[in-house]
Each structure stands twice: as C-alpha cells, then as structure tokens.
Enzyme design. Structure first.
Site, PDB file in Angstrom:
ATOM      1  N   ALA A  69      21.608   2.411-108.020  1.00  0.00           N
ATOM      2  CA  ALA A  69      20.188   2.561-108.312  1.00  0.00           C
ATOM      3  C   ALA A  69      19.804   1.447-109.283  1.00  0.00           C
ATOM      4  O   ALA A  69      20.661   0.848-109.930  1.00  0.00           O
ATOM      5  CB  ALA A  69      19.933   3.929-108.920  1.00  0.00           C
ATOM      6  N   GLY A 113      24.433   4.620-106.582  1.00  0.00           N
ATOM      7  CA  GLY A 113      23.545   4.903-105.456  1.00  0.00           C
ATOM      8  C   GLY A 113      23.902   4.117-104.200  1.00  0.00           C
ATOM      9  O   GLY A 113      23.587   4.558-103.095  1.00  0.00           O
ATOM     10  N   GLU A 116      26.519   6.124-102.614  1.00  0.00           N
ATOM     11  CA  GLU A 116      25.865   7.352-102.132  1.00  0.00           C
ATOM     12  C   GLU A 116      25.053   7.085-100.864  1.00  0.00           C
ATOM     13  O   GLU A 116      25.056   7.896 -99.930  1.00  0.00           O
ATOM     14  CB  GLU A 116      24.972   7.915-103.249  1.00  0.00           C
ATOM     15  N   GLU A 136      28.397   5.800-112.774  1.00  0.00           N
ATOM     16  CA  GLU A 136      27.289   6.319-113.580  1.00  0.00           C
ATOM     17  C   GLU A 136      27.744   6.806-114.957  1.00  0.00           C
ATOM     18  O   GLU A 136      27.002   6.711-115.931  1.00  0.00           O
ATOM     19  CB  GLU A 136      26.579   7.471-112.847  1.00  0.00           C
TER      20      GLU A 136
HETATM   21  N1  CAA Z   1      20.493  -2.208-111.308  1.00  0.00           N
HETATM   22  C1  CAA Z   1      19.756  -3.251-111.715  1.00  0.00           C
HETATM   23  N2  CAA Z   1      20.224  -4.515-111.715  1.00  0.00           N
HETATM   24  C2  CAA Z   1      21.499  -4.712-111.316  1.00  0.00           C
HETATM   25  C3  CAA Z   1      22.320  -3.662-110.899  1.00  0.00           C
HETATM   26  C4  CAA Z   1      21.760  -2.345-110.902  1.00  0.00           C
HETATM   27  N3  CAA Z   1      22.457  -1.285-110.490  1.00  0.00           N
HETATM   28  N4  CAA Z   1      23.535  -4.151-110.583  1.00  0.00           N
HETATM   29  C5  CAA Z   1      23.464  -5.476-110.772  1.00  0.00           C
HETATM   30  N5  CAA Z   1      22.236  -5.820-111.215  1.00  0.00           N
HETATM   31  C6  CAA Z   1      21.746  -7.159-111.561  1.00  0.00           C
HETATM   32  C7  CAA Z   1      22.340  -7.633-112.870  1.00  0.00           C
HETATM   33  O1  CAA Z   1      21.620  -7.097-113.947  1.00  0.00           O
HETATM   34  C8  CAA Z   1      22.179  -9.117-112.732  1.00  0.00           C
HETATM   35  O2  CAA Z   1      20.846  -9.463-113.008  1.00  0.00           O
HETATM   36  P1  CAA Z   1      20.476 -10.693-114.011  1.00  0.00           P
HETATM   37  O3  CAA Z   1      20.986 -11.886-113.265  1.00  0.00           O
HETATM   38  O4  CAA Z   1      19.006 -10.603-114.116  1.00  0.00           O
HETATM   39  O5  CAA Z   1      21.238 -10.416-115.268  1.00  0.00           O
HETATM   40  C9  CAA Z   1      22.427  -9.362-111.245  1.00  0.00           C
HETATM   41  O6  CAA Z   1      22.216  -8.111-110.608  1.00  0.00           O
HETATM   42  C10 CAA Z   1      23.834  -9.799-110.936  1.00  0.00           C
HETATM   43  O7  CAA Z   1      24.743  -8.880-111.511  1.00  0.00           O
HETATM   44  P2  CAA Z   1      25.956  -9.296-112.473  1.00  0.00           P
HETATM   45  O8  CAA Z   1      25.625 -10.554-113.190  1.00  0.00           O
HETATM   46  O9  CAA Z   1      26.290  -8.101-113.294  1.00  0.00           O
HETATM   47  O10 CAA Z   1      27.080  -9.588-111.387  1.00  0.00           O
HETATM   48  P3  CAA Z   1      28.667  -9.492-111.580  1.00  0.00           P
HETATM   49  O11 CAA Z   1      29.247 -10.102-110.363  1.00  0.00           O
HETATM   50  O12 CAA Z   1      29.057 -10.033-112.919  1.00  0.00           O
HETATM   51  O13 CAA Z   1      28.995  -7.917-111.615  1.00  0.00           O
HETATM   52  C11 CAA Z   1      28.793  -5.616-110.847  1.00  0.00           C
HETATM   53  C12 CAA Z   1      28.792  -7.122-110.471  1.00  0.00           C
HETATM   54  C13 CAA Z   1      30.191  -5.193-111.298  1.00  0.00           C
HETATM   55  C14 CAA Z   1      28.413  -4.865-109.588  1.00  0.00           C
HETATM   56  C15 CAA Z   1      27.787  -5.353-111.986  1.00  0.00           C
HETATM   57  O14 CAA Z   1      26.543  -5.927-111.627  1.00  0.00           O
HETATM   58  C16 CAA Z   1      27.535  -3.889-112.280  1.00  0.00           C
HETATM   59  O15 CAA Z   1      28.348  -3.254-112.931  1.00  0.00           O
HETATM   60  N6  CAA Z   1      26.387  -3.354-111.827  1.00  0.00           N
HETATM   61  C17 CAA Z   1      25.977  -1.989-112.103  1.00  0.00           C
HETATM   62  C18 CAA Z   1      26.812  -0.981-111.308  1.00  0.00           C
HETATM   63  C19 CAA Z   1      26.388   0.432-111.659  1.00  0.00           C
HETATM   64  O16 CAA Z   1      26.526   0.894-112.767  1.00  0.00           O
HETATM   65  N7  CAA Z   1      25.841   1.159-110.650  1.00  0.00           N
HETATM   66  C20 CAA Z   1      25.378   2.528-110.849  1.00  0.00           C
HETATM   67  C21 CAA Z   1      23.908   2.513-111.125  1.00  0.00           C
HETATM   68  S1  CAA Z   1      23.311   4.096-111.627  1.00  0.00           S
HETATM   69  C22 CAA Z   1      23.050   4.968-110.183  1.00  0.00           C
HETATM   70  O17 CAA Z   1      23.283   4.481-109.095  1.00  0.00           O
HETATM   71  C23 CAA Z   1      22.493   6.343-110.362  1.00  0.00           C
HETATM   72  C24 CAA Z   1      22.564   7.218-109.174  1.00  0.00           C
HETATM   73  O18 CAA Z   1      23.609   7.699-108.757  1.00  0.00           O
HETATM   74  C25 CAA Z   1      21.393   7.684-108.503  1.00  0.00           C
END
Ligand code: CAA
Length: 262
Positions: A69, A113, A116, A136
C-alpha cells in the site's frame, strides 16, 4: 475490443482473449495508492463485462509487482478517516465480483498490499526474482487487505506467523515450496508465460471456467460437506449448457470443441 486508458495502470487486450493489466507507478515501485486501486477495480469490472475477454493477467514491473500500500498516502491518516472512508474496501470487489480467472504474474517485490493483491488473484506465477512478504509490522501496523487470512491459508500457520510477525521476505523458491505460487518462470519470460496460460483458460467455455473458479474458492469458505454439495450441484448444472454437450461430443468425434459460452 479497444482497451480503456488509465493513469496508474496499462490495460492491453491480446489476440488470445487475454487482458493484460500492468501496474504502472514505477517511481513508487507500484505502491497501491487509492487512485491506482480505484483504476484497477474499474478495469477488472470493465473486463468482467467484456465478452471478448476470457482471462486476465495482472503484473507489475521486473523490479516490483507492488511494494505495498502507499505508505506516504497512509502515514498521517486518522482512525476515523480510514474507518469512514473504508480504506482498501474497494478491493473486496476483486474477489466478490470478478468471475473470470485472474493470474498474478509476480516479478520482484510483492510486499504488504502487493502480496495481498497477488493472493486475491486465482493463482500466482512467480518470476525467479520474486520476493514475497508482509512487512507491515515494521511500520507499526498489520496487513489490511487479507494478508493474515490468505497467507495463513496458502502457506499454513507457522510460515504465515513468521512472515507476519517478523516481516521477513521469502524468495520464489520458498514461495513455491510452501504453496503460495503455482510455478516459477524465468523473469524475462514470466509475462508471456502468464498470457499463454491465461489463453489456455480463455479458450475454454467462459461460464464453465467461472463455475470451476467458484467451486475452488468455496473450498476456502465452507465445510467439506457443504463444499462437496456445492460442487456436485454445479457439476450437474454444467449439463444444462451447450458447451458441455459440445465438449463431450468433440471428444467422441476426435475434433477440437467449439465453445460458444452458453
Ligand atoms: N509506499 C510508498 N512508496 C514506496 C513504497 C510504498 N509501499 N515502496 C517503495 N516506495 C517508494 C520509495 O519511497 C522510493 O521513493 P523515493 O524515490 O521518492 O524515495 C521508491 O519507491 C523506490 O523505493 P526504494 O528506494 O526504497 O527502493 P529499494 O530498492 O531501496 O527498496 C523495497 C525496495 C525493499 C521494496 C523498499 O522500497 C520497501 O521496503 N518498501 C516498502 C515495503 C513495505 O513496507 N510494504 C508494506 C506497505 S504497508 C501495507 O501494504 C499495508 C496493507 O497491508 C494494506
């Protein structure tokens, strides 16, 4: 038929009656923003109503199916905002309203998400670079689009608990071993393999494919006795279709069936 145009997803109709939906927010690793999810649900409903489409493939990029998400969108929301606006409630329609088969073709990250969403599809084909997880917990929240329920049903309690409570990612091999994905495909071939697999389903009788999907889904919602009763009733119901007569006649005649979707 021409595909509708969106801002966060790309919809293509392939000649083999397959619709390919590509999540297209590359700068955010296809994070599932509200506009993206609204477009996705709209596209699926349009394709459900399009008689020229028999099956759907949902994919992302080689780097990310979807990294979750949209954390930036969610971060400052209050309880009342998420409750009253039913955050992610629109995604319920994906499972409840789409009768056609949907394959998730997952390359790269399918996290939160994203995992999911893949699990809401009928099955998952994974590229060898796929990574699945429910991280999460690291954000101070829990999965909210079915992760605790569907992951537990897909891989069992122990692995689901470990992934949800630690946020650890699993790779494609572990995901296949544990039953989350049906097959692993080389990353570069994944989308075309998924389109081909979808084409196999799209060539069958559409109502019969939908009935089969409904039956397998019932296995996750009901008791064995009720599920078997539903299956037997729906099996009998296929005998009311022309396609069952055609399919069995074609077998006897040693020719390919011509299904007409009725
Ligand atoms: N939401 C918003 N932006 C996101 C994102 C997310 N879930 N995942 C990645 N991005 C964005 C980053 O912020 C970054 O943006 P900027 O360039 O503006 O900083 C861009 O995408 C590229 O990401 P990274 O620089 O972090 O890329 P990476 O290769 O270094 O890492 C990753 C990749 C490990 C996937 C890392 O991006 C990450 O950990 N992302 C979040 C994963 C996460 O926590 N997902 C769960 C979300 S909560 C949810 O989903 C709730 C639910 O169940 C309903």
């Amino acid at each position: 038929s021409a595909a509708k145009t969106y801002e966060n997803i790309i919809v293509e109709i392939r000649p083999n009656k397959v619709a390919l939906i590509t999540l297209n927010r590359p700068k955010a690793l296809n994070a599932l923003s509200t506009p993206l999810l609204n477009e996705l649900v709209d596209a699926l409903q349009v394709l459900q109503n399009d008689a020229s489409v028999g099956a759907i493939v949902l994919t992302g990029s080689e780097k990310a199916f979807a990294a979750g998400a949209d954390i930036k969108e969610m971060s400052t929301k209050s309880y009342m905002e998420v409750f009253q606006n039913r955050l992610f409630g629109q995604t319920d329609a994906i499972v409840q309203k789409i009768q056609k088969p949907v394959i998730a073709a997952v390359n790269g990250f399918a996290l939160g998400g994203g995992c999911e969403l893949a699990m809401m599809c009928d099955f998952i084909l994974a590229g060898e670079n796929a990574k699945f997880g429910q991280p999460e917990i690291k954000l101070g929240t829990i999965p909210g689009i079915g992760g605790t329920q569907r992951l537990a049903r897909a891989v069992g309690k122990s692995k689901a608990m470990e992934l949800v409570l630690t946020g650890r990612f699993m790779d494609a091999a572990e995901a296949e071993r544990s039953g989350l994905v049906s097959r692993i495909v080389p990353a570069k071939d994944l989308v075309e393999e998924a389109v081909k697999t979808a084409g196999t389903m799209a060539a069958f009788s559409q109502p019969i494919v939908s009935i089969a999907k409904e039956c397998v889904n019932a296995a996750f919602e009901t008791t064995l006795a009720e599920g078997l009763r539903l299956e037997r009733r729906l099996f009998y119901s296929t005998f009311a279709t022309n396609d069952q007569k055609e399919g069995m006649a074609a077998f006897s005649d040693k020719r390919d069936p011509k299904f007409t979707n009725n």
